[in-house]
Design a protein around this motif. Structure first.
Motif, PDB file in Angstrom:
ATOM      1  N   ALA A   9      -6.371   2.799  -7.408  1.00  0.00           N
ATOM      2  CA  ALA A   9      -7.038   1.685  -6.739  1.00  0.00           C
ATOM      3  C   ALA A   9      -7.389   2.035  -5.295  1.00  0.00           C
ATOM      4  N   PHE A  10      -6.594   2.874  -4.672  1.00  0.00           N
ATOM      5  CA  PHE A  10      -6.802   3.234  -3.275  1.00  0.00           C
ATOM      6  C   PHE A  10      -6.758   4.740  -3.140  1.00  0.00           C
ATOM      7  N   THR A  11      -7.538   5.252  -2.219  1.00  0.00           N
ATOM      8  CA  THR A  11      -7.478   6.691  -1.971  1.00  0.00           C
ATOM      9  C   THR A  11      -6.285   6.985  -1.074  1.00  0.00           C
ATOM     10  N   GLU A  12      -5.698   8.125  -1.299  1.00  0.00           N
ATOM     11  CA  GLU A  12      -4.542   8.506  -0.495  1.00  0.00           C
ATOM     12  C   GLU A  12      -4.984   8.734   0.943  1.00  0.00           C
ATOM     13  N   PRO A  13      -4.286   8.109   1.903  1.00  0.00           N
ATOM     14  CA  PRO A  13      -4.648   8.318   3.311  1.00  0.00           C
ATOM     15  C   PRO A  13      -4.265   9.720   3.773  1.00  0.00           C
ATOM     16  N   LEU A  20       7.438  14.203   5.192  1.00  0.00           N
ATOM     17  CA  LEU A  20       8.461  14.824   4.350  1.00  0.00           C
ATOM     18  C   LEU A  20       8.377  14.324   2.919  1.00  0.00           C
ATOM     19  N   ILE A  21       8.167  13.014   2.759  1.00  0.00           N
ATOM     20  CA  ILE A  21       8.107  12.387   1.439  1.00  0.00           C
ATOM     21  C   ILE A  21       7.071  11.273   1.502  1.00  0.00           C
ATOM     22  N   ARG A  22       6.341  11.077   0.421  1.00  0.00           N
ATOM     23  CA  ARG A  22       5.417   9.941   0.312  1.00  0.00           C
ATOM     24  C   ARG A  22       5.715   9.236  -1.004  1.00  0.00           C
ATOM     25  N   PHE A  23       6.113   7.959  -0.905  1.00  0.00           N
ATOM     26  CA  PHE A  23       6.368   7.131  -2.080  1.00  0.00           C
ATOM     27  C   PHE A  23       5.158   6.235  -2.318  1.00  0.00           C
ATOM     28  N   VAL A  24       4.851   5.948  -3.559  1.00  0.00           N
ATOM     29  CA  VAL A  24       3.784   5.009  -3.918  1.00  0.00           C
ATOM     30  C   VAL A  24       4.452   3.658  -4.190  1.00  0.00           C
ATOM     31  N   THR A  25       3.911   2.594  -3.591  1.00  0.00           N
ATOM     32  CA  THR A  25       4.474   1.266  -3.808  1.00  0.00           C
ATOM     33  C   THR A  25       3.979   0.691  -5.132  1.00  0.00           C
ATOM     34  N   THR A  26       4.549  -0.436  -5.525  1.00  0.00           N
ATOM     35  CA  THR A  26       4.154  -1.079  -6.781  1.00  0.00           C
ATOM     36  C   THR A  26       2.712  -1.549  -6.749  1.00  0.00           C
ATOM     37  N   SER A  27       2.147  -1.743  -5.563  1.00  0.00           N
ATOM     38  CA  SER A  27       0.765  -2.207  -5.455  1.00  0.00           C
ATOM     39  C   SER A  27      -0.222  -1.079  -5.168  1.00  0.00           C
ATOM     40  N   GLY A  28       0.275   0.147  -5.084  1.00  0.00           N
ATOM     41  CA  GLY A  28      -0.619   1.277  -4.872  1.00  0.00           C
ATOM     42  C   GLY A  28      -0.749   1.724  -3.436  1.00  0.00           C
ATOM     43  N   SER A  29       0.030   1.155  -2.552  1.00  0.00           N
ATOM     44  CA  SER A  29       0.036   1.613  -1.173  1.00  0.00           C
ATOM     45  C   SER A  29       1.039   2.758  -1.054  1.00  0.00           C
ATOM     46  N   TYR A  30       1.395   3.130   0.156  1.00  0.00           N
ATOM     47  CA  TYR A  30       2.273   4.269   0.355  1.00  0.00           C
ATOM     48  C   TYR A  30       3.338   3.978   1.397  1.00  0.00           C
ATOM     49  N   GLY A  49       1.289  -0.310   3.602  1.00  0.00           N
ATOM     50  CA  GLY A  49       0.803  -1.555   3.027  1.00  0.00           C
ATOM     51  C   GLY A  49       1.103  -2.740   3.928  1.00  0.00           C
ATOM     52  N   CYS A  50       2.387  -2.991   4.160  1.00  0.00           N
ATOM     53  CA  CYS A  50       2.785  -4.180   4.928  1.00  0.00           C
ATOM     54  C   CYS A  50       3.102  -3.881   6.382  1.00  0.00           C
ATOM     55  N   GLY A  51       3.239  -2.601   6.730  1.00  0.00           N
ATOM     56  CA  GLY A  51       3.521  -2.225   8.103  1.00  0.00           C
ATOM     57  C   GLY A  51       4.997  -2.203   8.461  1.00  0.00           C
ATOM     58  N   ASP A  52       5.876  -2.506   7.497  1.00  0.00           N
ATOM     59  CA  ASP A  52       7.311  -2.464   7.754  1.00  0.00           C
ATOM     60  C   ASP A  52       7.725  -1.025   8.027  1.00  0.00           C
ATOM     61  N   THR A  53       8.853  -0.874   8.690  1.00  0.00           N
ATOM     62  CA  THR A  53       9.332   0.454   9.041  1.00  0.00           C
ATOM     63  C   THR A  53      10.849   0.501   8.936  1.00  0.00           C
ATOM     64  N   ALA A  78       2.390  -5.341  -0.937  1.00  0.00           N
ATOM     65  CA  ALA A  78       1.264  -5.410  -0.015  1.00  0.00           C
ATOM     66  C   ALA A  78       0.269  -4.295  -0.322  1.00  0.00           C
ATOM     67  N   ILE A  79      -0.995  -4.591  -0.163  1.00  0.00           N
ATOM     68  CA  ILE A  79      -2.029  -3.581  -0.357  1.00  0.00           C
ATOM     69  C   ILE A  79      -2.542  -3.130   0.986  1.00  0.00           C
ATOM     70  N   PRO A  80      -3.019  -1.912   1.086  1.00  0.00           N
ATOM     71  CA  PRO A  80      -3.562  -1.451   2.368  1.00  0.00           C
ATOM     72  C   PRO A  80      -4.842  -2.229   2.698  1.00  0.00           C
ATOM     73  N   LEU A  81      -4.991  -2.590   3.948  1.00  0.00           N
ATOM     74  CA  LEU A  81      -6.150  -3.369   4.374  1.00  0.00           C
ATOM     75  C   LEU A  81      -7.268  -2.502   4.919  1.00  0.00           C
ATOM     76  N   THR A  82      -7.104  -1.203   4.914  1.00  0.00           N
ATOM     77  CA  THR A  82      -8.161  -0.325   5.420  1.00  0.00           C
ATOM     78  C   THR A  82      -8.787   0.448   4.286  1.00  0.00           C
TER      79      THR A  82
END
Length: 82
Positions: A9-13, A20-30, A49-53, A78-82
């Motif tokens: 659904a989204f291109t990888e940023p 070090l690691i990139r996880f995919v969220t349930t909505s397709g964000s990272y 996606g949501c901006g949490d850290t 959350a989905i990426p807004l960009t």
């Protein structure tokens, strides 16, 4: 019978420096885990996606950050807004 290839659904940023690691969220964000690696204390995670850290204001070792980042990726919708 045809097999359709489903595009994400989204291109990888772009991958940030120190990724070090990139996880995919349930909505397709990272969720990105960045820092200097296993034995460094400067590792953090950030959800694209949501901006949490990372929850703690200080940075931590990879073995502390990895489960938290994975848990967030599993729960975030959350989905990426960009």
């Amino acid at each position: 019978m045809t097999t359709a290839v489903r595009a994400p659904a989204f291109t990888e940023p772009d991958r940030p420096k120190g990724l070090l690691i990139r996880f995919v969220t349930t909505s397709g964000s990272y969720v990105d885990v960045t820092g200097h690696g296993e034995h460094a204390q400067d590792n953090r995670w950030n959800c694209l996606g949501c901006g949490d850290t990372s929850r703690s204001p200080e940075q931590s070792y990879l073995f502390n950050i990895r489960p938290d980042a994975n848990d967030h990726a599993t729960a975030c919708r959350a989905i990426p807004l960009t």
